[in-house]
Each structure stands twice: as structure tokens, then as C-alpha cells.
Write a protein that holds these residues in place. Structure first.
Motif, PDB file in Angstrom:
ATOM      1  N   VAL A  28       0.846  -1.195   0.000  1.00  0.00           N
ATOM      2  CA  VAL A  28       0.000   0.000   0.000  1.00  0.00           C
ATOM      3  C   VAL A  28       0.880   1.244   0.000  1.00  0.00           C
ATOM      4  O   VAL A  28       0.672   2.182  -0.797  1.00  0.00           O
ATOM      5  N   ALA A  29       1.880   1.258   0.871  1.00  0.00           N
ATOM      6  CA  ALA A  29       2.801   2.395   0.925  1.00  0.00           C
ATOM      7  C   ALA A  29       3.574   2.524  -0.378  1.00  0.00           C
ATOM      8  O   ALA A  29       3.765   3.636  -0.896  1.00  0.00           O
ATOM      9  N   GLU A  30       4.031   1.406  -0.924  1.00  0.00           N
ATOM     10  CA  GLU A  30       4.822   1.439  -2.156  1.00  0.00           C
ATOM     11  C   GLU A  30       4.014   2.002  -3.318  1.00  0.00           C
ATOM     12  O   GLU A  30       4.518   2.799  -4.115  1.00  0.00           O
ATOM     13  N   ALA A  31       2.740   1.586  -3.415  1.00  0.00           N
ATOM     14  CA  ALA A  31       1.889   2.100  -4.493  1.00  0.00           C
ATOM     15  C   ALA A  31       1.656   3.597  -4.345  1.00  0.00           C
ATOM     16  O   ALA A  31       1.716   4.353  -5.332  1.00  0.00           O
ATOM     17  N   LEU A  32       1.396   4.066  -3.132  1.00  0.00           N
ATOM     18  CA  LEU A  32       1.178   5.489  -2.918  1.00  0.00           C
ATOM     19  C   LEU A  32       2.429   6.301  -3.236  1.00  0.00           C
ATOM     20  O   LEU A  32       2.350   7.400  -3.807  1.00  0.00           O
ATOM     21  N   MET A  33       3.582   5.775  -2.888  1.00  0.00           N
ATOM     22  CA  MET A  33       4.830   6.496  -3.149  1.00  0.00           C
ATOM     23  C   MET A  33       5.144   6.557  -4.636  1.00  0.00           C
ATOM     24  O   MET A  33       5.864   7.455  -5.082  1.00  0.00           O
TER      25      MET A  33
ATOM     26  N   THR B 240      -0.126  10.024   5.941  1.00  0.00           N
ATOM     27  CA  THR B 240       0.558  10.078   4.650  1.00  0.00           C
ATOM     28  C   THR B 240       1.191   8.713   4.353  1.00  0.00           C
ATOM     29  O   THR B 240       1.308   7.871   5.257  1.00  0.00           O
ATOM     30  N   PRO B 241       1.632   8.492   3.112  1.00  0.00           N
ATOM     31  CA  PRO B 241       2.340   7.238   2.804  1.00  0.00           C
ATOM     32  C   PRO B 241       3.569   7.027   3.690  1.00  0.00           C
ATOM     33  O   PRO B 241       3.860   5.896   4.093  1.00  0.00           O
ATOM     34  N   GLY B 242       4.273   8.116   4.001  1.00  0.00           N
ATOM     35  CA  GLY B 242       5.428   7.995   4.880  1.00  0.00           C
ATOM     36  C   GLY B 242       5.057   7.492   6.264  1.00  0.00           C
ATOM     37  O   GLY B 242       5.854   6.807   6.921  1.00  0.00           O
TER      38      GLY B 242
END
Length: 312
Positions: free
Chosen positions: A112-117, A283-285
Motif C-alpha cells: 500500500v505504501a509502495e503504491a502510494l509512493m 501520509t504514505p510515509g
């Protein structure tokens, strides 16, 4: 020193997880619980039955599932010890390993984080939809981030702390009885009219089984995140669940973000209280930081499991 069953199970889960090839061949043990529950629900939760009868049949279902699971786990554990003698504890660790979800949870949240980044919001929505029950097709970046962090915090309790707690307390029967209870809650312990009566007992028993582990999970996340105590104390009870609010509030406080709030299910928006109110949007971070806190909290569980084995 006692046999380090729990510690070895944690290490196996972190190192291997439940491999896709193994899942493709034999599925996962909780699949057996799901099949039993689906059969019982189909025959016992018929709408023509009165609410009282459906509640009674739901009680019979969860009590029977608990009894059969506990008896089977006890028998398998006993036979493995009789067969392997002093090395029987290794079999216990291997048999307990699938009940834990350290690696699996990380593998589901990290994408999920990787896609948002990457700026791939549709991909992030699809990834988070695999681990949450809410509507995800209209979530913005903050909404996806919030959903991922919430499920990471809540599942830290359901998927790791609680099964480990019952494993340490009652061995192999304890961990698998917990998994049976938690699976029942996931499948039938809902508040919607269809499930309310039949799943009542499953939901109440799951609340009891998670009561202490949820609070332990919150404390561990505060320690691992070097903060979150004030928010956990203030907002843990704002959640509709008597348990989920503890790890979620701890994570919200450690990150300084607001979680929960309005959420949509099947096209209907439900207004829920904010946890970590006053915090900024996620946030993604923050997902990445939450995963780091989660990893440290899991390591604390390793220390606890090792300490219990050493002191017992």
C-alpha cells in the motif's frame, strides 16, 4: 529453562510466513474453521427461524468449534510429544507457527505504501482493499494511508499478540482455540441484521479473548513508537470495539496522526469518532513509519517469549 516453543514459532513465522506454494497446495488451517462455520451458518442461521433460536444455534456452533479445536490440538500435541520425546517441543513450535501473522501482515501492508509512493492511487486502493472491509474505491491518499495504518495496528493484536498470549498461557490448544474464535468473529460476529443473533456469541467470546492482549498490544506499540501513551489513554475507548481502540490509539499517538473517523461500508457512510483527534492526516510515509514501529513491537514479543522460556 522451558522449551522455547513460542519464540521458535515467532522466528519461523517471521522468516517463512505461510508460503504461497504451501497455501496453494493445502490452504491454511483457518480454512477448516471457515468451512465449518459456513456450513453451520447456512443451516442454522435461516431467516425463517426466530432470533432466539438463531442465537442459541450460534452459541452451539461456537462452543462446538472451541471444544473440537481444543481437543484436536491437545491430542496432536500429546501424540507428537509421545512420538518425538524430548524433541516434541519442536513439533509444537511448528504446529503453532501458522497461527501467527508477523510476515503476512507486513507483506500485505507494505505494498500500500509502495503504491502510494509511486503515485499509483488505484493500485494502493486495490492493495488496501485486500486487508480492510470498508469501501476503498473513493478513498484519497490520506484515506488509504489511514486504512492501512489502522489495519496494521488492529491486526498486530489479532494476528500476533493475542495468539502468542494464548500460546504462552495454554500451549498449542490455547493458540488454535483462539484462532477458531477469531475466525468465527470475522465470519459471523457482525452487527448487521443477518448476523446479529447467530454471531452474537462469537463476537462476545472474541471480545473476551482479546481484552487483555489488546491492551498489551497498545503498550508494546507505545514502547516501540516511543510515544502514544496520552492518546491511547484518551482515545482507546472511543472505538466501537472494546479492544481495537487500544492498538489503534497507541499507533495514532506514536505517529501524531488522526485515525478512524467517517468510513463507508457498502456505500453507506458511518460517522465514527476520531482516534488521535487533533492529529494531522496520515501520509504514505506514516505507513512506512508504522511498519517500523510494528517491527520493533514484534521484536519486543520475541524478547517476551524468550524471557518466558528462560524463566519458566
Amino acid at each position: 529453562m522451558a522449551d522455547p516453543v513460542a519464540l521458535v514459532a515467532l522466528v519461523l513465522d517471521a522468516a517463512i510466513g505461510w508460503p504461497d506454494r504451501l497455501y496453494a497446495r493445502i490452504g491454511h488451517p483457518v480454512g477448516a474453521f471457515a468451512r465449518v462455520l459456513t456450513f453451520a451458518e447456512r443451516h442454522g442461521n435461516r431467516p425463517e427461524r426466530s432470533e432466539g433460536v438463531r442465537r442459541a444455534l450460534g452459541i452451539v456452533t461456537i462452543v462446538t468449534l472451541i471444544a473440537l479445536t481444543g481437543a484436536a490440538a491437545w491430542w496432536i500435541d500429546r501424540e507428537s510429544h509421545l512420538l518425538l520425546g524430548r524433541w516434541g517441543w519442536i513439533a509444537s513450535a511448528v504446529l503453532a507457527w501458522p497461527a501467527l501473522a508477523q510476515r503476512s501482515l507486513h507483506q500485505h501492508v507494505r505494498p500500500v505504501a509502495e503504491a502510494l509512493m509511486r503515485g499509483d492511487l488505484p493500485g494502493a486502493r486495490a492493495a488496501v482493499a485486500r486487508v480492510v472491509g470498508r469501501d476503498t474505491d473513493r478513498l484519497d491518499q490520506a484515506g488509504v494511508s489511514r486504512a492501512a495504518i489502522e489495519t496494521l495496528a488492529e491486526s498486530f493484536c489479532d494476528g500476533i499478540v493475542a495468539p502468542l498470549f494464548w500460546l504462552l498461557l495454554f500451549g498449542l490448544p490455547g493458540v488454535w482455540v483462539y484462532k477458531a474464535i477469531n475466525t468465527a468473529d470475522s465470519l459471523i460476529g457482525h452487527k448487521e441484521p443477518r448476523w446479529r443473533a447467530f454471531g452474537w456469541a462469537a463476537a462476545r467470546i472474541d471480545d473476551g479473548a482479546n481484552w487483555l492482549p489488546a491492551r498489551i498490544a497498545g503498550v508494546l506499540l507505545c514502547i516501540a513508537g516511543a510515544g502514544g501513551w496520552r492518546v491511547m489513554k484518551r482515545d482507546a475507548r472511543a472505538h466501537a470495539s472494546p479492544n481495537a481502540g487500544w492498538p489503534e490509539a497507541a499507533m495514532a499517538g506514536a505517529l501524531g496522526v488522526a485515525l478512524a473517523g467517517p468510513v463507508a461500508y457498502d456505500g453507506v457512510t458511518q460517522i465514527k469518532p476520531w482516534i488521535g483527534r487533533g492529529g494531522r492526516a496520515a501520509t504514505p510515509g506514516d505507513i512506512v513509519t508504522a511498519l517500523q514501529i510494528y517491527a520493533r513491537a514484534c521484536l519486543l514479543l520475541w524478547v517476551i517469549a524468550g524471557g518466558v522460556a528462560w524463566l519458566a
